[in-house]
Scaffold this motif. Structure first.
Motif, PDB file in Angstrom:
ATOM      1  N   VAL A 184       7.273  -3.707 -17.711  1.00  0.00           N
ATOM      2  CA  VAL A 184       7.217  -4.559 -16.520  1.00  0.00           C
ATOM      3  C   VAL A 184       5.799  -4.560 -15.975  1.00  0.00           C
ATOM      4  O   VAL A 184       5.192  -3.487 -15.822  1.00  0.00           O
ATOM      5  N   PRO A 185       5.225  -5.735 -15.647  1.00  0.00           N
ATOM      6  CA  PRO A 185       3.921  -5.764 -14.969  1.00  0.00           C
ATOM      7  C   PRO A 185       4.087  -5.422 -13.495  1.00  0.00           C
ATOM      8  O   PRO A 185       5.006  -5.883 -12.827  1.00  0.00           O
ATOM      9  N   PHE A 186       3.175  -4.582 -13.000  1.00  0.00           N
ATOM     10  CA  PHE A 186       3.247  -4.137 -11.618  1.00  0.00           C
ATOM     11  C   PHE A 186       2.098  -4.728 -10.815  1.00  0.00           C
ATOM     12  O   PHE A 186       0.999  -4.946 -11.329  1.00  0.00           O
ATOM     13  N   GLY A 201      -0.917 -10.441  -9.051  1.00  0.00           N
ATOM     14  CA  GLY A 201       0.344 -10.934  -9.573  1.00  0.00           C
ATOM     15  C   GLY A 201       1.247  -9.795  -9.979  1.00  0.00           C
ATOM     16  O   GLY A 201       0.830  -8.667 -10.148  1.00  0.00           O
ATOM     17  N   GLY A 202       2.494 -10.062 -10.167  1.00  0.00           N
ATOM     18  CA  GLY A 202       3.453  -9.048 -10.551  1.00  0.00           C
ATOM     19  C   GLY A 202       4.539  -8.921  -9.509  1.00  0.00           C
ATOM     20  O   GLY A 202       4.646  -9.710  -8.568  1.00  0.00           O
ATOM     21  N   THR A 203       5.343  -7.924  -9.682  1.00  0.00           N
ATOM     22  CA  THR A 203       6.466  -7.717  -8.783  1.00  0.00           C
ATOM     23  C   THR A 203       6.490  -6.265  -8.344  1.00  0.00           C
ATOM     24  O   THR A 203       5.989  -5.386  -9.035  1.00  0.00           O
ATOM     25  N   PHE A 204       7.066  -6.009  -7.175  1.00  0.00           N
ATOM     26  CA  PHE A 204       7.129  -4.638  -6.667  1.00  0.00           C
ATOM     27  C   PHE A 204       8.555  -4.114  -6.612  1.00  0.00           C
ATOM     28  O   PHE A 204       8.760  -2.962  -6.243  1.00  0.00           O
ATOM     29  N   GLU A 205       9.556  -4.935  -6.969  1.00  0.00           N
ATOM     30  CA  GLU A 205      10.931  -4.430  -6.967  1.00  0.00           C
ATOM     31  C   GLU A 205      11.125  -3.270  -7.933  1.00  0.00           C
ATOM     32  O   GLU A 205      11.780  -2.270  -7.587  1.00  0.00           O
ATOM     33  N   PRO A 206      10.595  -3.318  -9.171  1.00  0.00           N
ATOM     34  CA  PRO A 206      10.737  -2.140 -10.049  1.00  0.00           C
ATOM     35  C   PRO A 206      10.087  -0.892  -9.478  1.00  0.00           C
ATOM     36  O   PRO A 206      10.571   0.225  -9.695  1.00  0.00           O
ATOM     37  N   GLN A 207       8.972  -1.056  -8.740  1.00  0.00           N
ATOM     38  CA  GLN A 207       8.334   0.111  -8.148  1.00  0.00           C
ATOM     39  C   GLN A 207       9.238   0.758  -7.096  1.00  0.00           C
ATOM     40  O   GLN A 207       9.310   1.985  -7.003  1.00  0.00           O
ATOM     41  N   VAL A 208       9.903  -0.062  -6.309  1.00  0.00           N
ATOM     42  CA  VAL A 208      10.835   0.481  -5.316  1.00  0.00           C
ATOM     43  C   VAL A 208      11.963   1.232  -6.003  1.00  0.00           C
ATOM     44  O   VAL A 208      12.341   2.338  -5.598  1.00  0.00           O
ATOM     45  N   PHE A 209      12.480   0.633  -7.064  1.00  0.00           N
ATOM     46  CA  PHE A 209      13.570   1.297  -7.787  1.00  0.00           C
ATOM     47  C   PHE A 209      13.093   2.610  -8.399  1.00  0.00           C
ATOM     48  O   PHE A 209      13.787   3.635  -8.337  1.00  0.00           O
ATOM     49  N   MET A 210      11.889   2.597  -8.992  1.00  0.00           N
ATOM     50  CA  MET A 210      11.381   3.825  -9.604  1.00  0.00           C
ATOM     51  C   MET A 210      11.125   4.908  -8.557  1.00  0.00           C
ATOM     52  O   MET A 210      11.371   6.089  -8.802  1.00  0.00           O
ATOM     53  N   TYR A 254       0.822  -1.205   0.000  1.00  0.00           N
ATOM     54  CA  TYR A 254       0.000   0.000   0.000  1.00  0.00           C
ATOM     55  C   TYR A 254       0.861   1.262   0.000  1.00  0.00           C
ATOM     56  O   TYR A 254       0.571   2.244  -0.703  1.00  0.00           O
ATOM     57  N   TRP A 255       1.915   1.236   0.786  1.00  0.00           N
ATOM     58  CA  TRP A 255       2.743   2.439   0.874  1.00  0.00           C
ATOM     59  C   TRP A 255       3.430   2.739  -0.453  1.00  0.00           C
ATOM     60  O   TRP A 255       3.443   3.890  -0.905  1.00  0.00           O
ATOM     61  N   ILE A 256       4.007   1.724  -1.093  1.00  0.00           N
ATOM     62  CA  ILE A 256       4.745   1.972  -2.330  1.00  0.00           C
ATOM     63  C   ILE A 256       3.808   2.413  -3.440  1.00  0.00           C
ATOM     64  O   ILE A 256       4.144   3.262  -4.271  1.00  0.00           O
ATOM     65  N   ASN A 257       2.570   1.879  -3.472  1.00  0.00           N
ATOM     66  CA  ASN A 257       1.622   2.295  -4.493  1.00  0.00           C
ATOM     67  C   ASN A 257       1.185   3.742  -4.285  1.00  0.00           C
ATOM     68  O   ASN A 257       1.116   4.534  -5.240  1.00  0.00           O
TER      69      ASN A 257
END
Length: 564
Positions: free
Chosen positions: A276-278, A285-294, A172-175
């Protein structure tokens, strides 16, 4: 046409204000209705989006809408939110319906209000403090993420309690943070935009000549190439390709500052989202590592761009201060020249009065045998006072212009010292210079002549003056050359007294090249001294105006991330 629109706006604005004052409750109702409609459109059209874009609408309204309409915003969100949650009463329970119906915009109002009123988020009308803006974004995302996470504890399914997935709070926080870090800078730029009615769409020619448009096109082209490389790259190198998507944005930030960081970061974010699917829900489904990097990359870009823009702002302020100081010095120089001119004219008037009074005294009280002696003394006194007046401000300058003063007054002083002289001037070109520049040119020429003719071996001085225009600023160049001849030393010794009086006759007071160099800097000028085979040369360049140049401040100023 734009002037017509501005005049029409001036006539209509008082009527609109009176109408709004008389129907302020209607305005609140319209604000609530408009917000509810936009909220429903965003929620339904972007229901499957990777991030909750409705929070971007909330933060945009909190930054752009005046405080008096905030209750209308809360009402406009409560109605559609409560209606939607009431439809799921039987599915999730009454506790969830009540908690989920609390408008998140209400929770964000105290935070945004405190930053806007108390924390000086906008220190001036066209400035924003980026560090406090990022703090506000972080607090809002954390607050809304905790609220969404706590709402899960009130969720009861028909089969029992809802199993909360691991890492739900971080999801929730990263989104929320990604949505805010994407929307907030754009909202702030809209808030700081021009409100005077002078904004207009740029023409195609202006876009083609715009450096920002050119750099943006290069950034887009680089992102397209990196996306193509990502498609053909092997699996081990795909992660490196993803991280490299922010390199064009960093280059754009380095070239154009904070606003370019917002544009470049958004373009990089769009490029990465296409590859990348978020995951936007803990169970999706998906991954949250790219979101952290972005999130880290975009935050770093904003801070980096803010540092660059803040340094540019300090540099512009230092340049404006230096230009103001130069203008003040030039005005002081011009005022001093005016006073010298008045003093010179007063001395010439005194000479005329003394001549008349002396003639009357000689005619009435001095015997004929002694008149010749007293007449010579009077003539010497008159000549000394006249030379003093000429050294203060030459009469040729007042009567025939600056070129006459450079060609006649300087020539007479050098001739009395036994030194040849020649001067080449652009003639009428000097008349286009400002009065301060003319005064600076004459004083500089006198100082140059006095400096290069100081050697006893000097037998000739030549001055060459040229003028022109560069980037709208008029400039004038002075080149002085003194020839030296050892056979002329004996003549200089015979005229040693006249040589010593040469600098006072010209009004030269500077004792070194450093003093002259500092005087030249008042006119954004440069000075160059060189030895030539036949003697010495001294070149000076003066500007009649201010050219853009790097300014070095005397002491370090604390860097604040206040950007435009």
């Amino acid at each position: 046409m734009w002037r017509y629109h501005r005049d029409l706006e001036r006539m209509i604005t008082p009527f609109i204000r009176r109408h709004l004052a008389a129907h302020h409750w209607d305005i609140h109702a319209l604000v609530a209705l408009g917000y509810a409609v936009i909220y429903l459109l965003i929620v339904r059209m972007l229901a499957q989006a990777p991030w909750p874009f409705a929070y971007g609408l909330r933060v945009a309204c909190l930054f752009l809408v005046p405080y008096r309409y905030w209750p209308a915003l809360a009402l406009g969100e409560l109605l559609p939110l409560g209606y939607h949650n009431a439809q799921h009463f039987s599915d999730y329970g009454w506790a969830w319906c009540v908690v989920a119906s609390i408008p998140p915009i209400v929770l964000g109002m105290p935070v945004v209000g405190w930053f806007r009123k108390r924390a000086a988020l906008f220190p001036e009308r066209r400035l924003v403090d980026i560090s406090k803006l990022l703090y506000c974004t972080l607090i809002l995302s954390t607050l809304w993420a905790i609220t969404a996470y706590l709402r899960l504890f009130t969720l009861h399914l028909p089969t029992g309690s809802y199993p909360i997935p691991a890492g739900a709070l971080f999801f929730y926080w990263i989104n929320h943070y990604m949505v805010l870090v994407l929307f907030v800078p754009w909202v702030v730029m809209v808030r700081m935009g021009d409100n005077d009615g002078s904004w207009r769409l740029p023409t195609i020619r202006e876009l083609a000549l715009s450096p920002l448009a050119r750099d943006t096109a290069i950034t887009v082209l680089a992102l397209v190439c990196l996306m193509a490389l990502h498609h053909v790259a092997t699996d081990p190198s795909k992660s490196a390709m993803l991280m490299s998507l922010f390199l064009p944005a960093a280059w754009l930030t380095l070239r154009r500052g904070w606003r370019a960081a917002v544009l470049g970061g958004t373009l990089s974010l769009i490029s990465m989202s296409a590859l990348v699917p978020f995951a936007w829900k803990p169970s999706a489904g998906g991954t949250f590592e790219p979101q952290v990097f972005m999130a880290l990359a975009m935050t770093s870009l904003y801070v980096f761009g803010a540092h660059i823009s803040a340094q540019w702002r300090l540099r512009e302020h230092a340049q404006r201060t230096a230009q103001a100081n130069q203008e003040a010095i030039r005005e002081g120089l011009l005022f001093g020249e005016f006073r010298l001119q008045q003093t010179s004219q007063a001395l010439e008037s005194v000479v005329d009065v003394l001549r008349i009074d002396h003639a009357n005294v000689l005619a009435r009280f001095v015997p004929e045998a002694e008149k010749n002696h007293y007449s010579k003394e009077a003539m010497q006194l008159h000549a000394q006072v006249y030379r003093l007046a000429e050294s203060i401000h030459p009469s040729a300058w007042r009567q025939r212009g600056l070129d006459a003063a450079l060609g006649e007054t300087v020539a007479q002083a050098l001739a009395e010292a036994g030194i040849g002289y020649s001067c080449q001037t652009p003639g009428r070109g000097l008349r286009f210079l400002s009065q301060a520049a003319q005064a600076g040119l004459y004083r500089t020429a006198c100082e140059v002549v006095a400096f290069i003719s100081a050697s006893p071996a000097c037998d000739g001085v030549s001055l060459t003056i040229r003028s022109g225009r560069y980037r709208g600023v008029r400039w004038v160049a002075l080149r002085g050359k003194a020839t030296r001849n050892a056979a002329h030393v004996a003549t200089a010794l015979l005229l040693s007294q006249e040589r010593e009086r040469l600098a006072p006759k010209l009004g030269a007071r500077m004792n070194s090249l450093d003093e002259l160099r500092q005087f030249v800097r008042v006119f954004d000028g440069t000075l160059r001294f060189r030895q030539i085979p036949e003697g010495v040369g001294l070149s000076v360049l003066l500007c009649d105006g201010s050219l853009p140049s790097s300014v070095q401040t005397g002491e370090a100023t604390p860097l604040r991330l206040w950007v435009k």
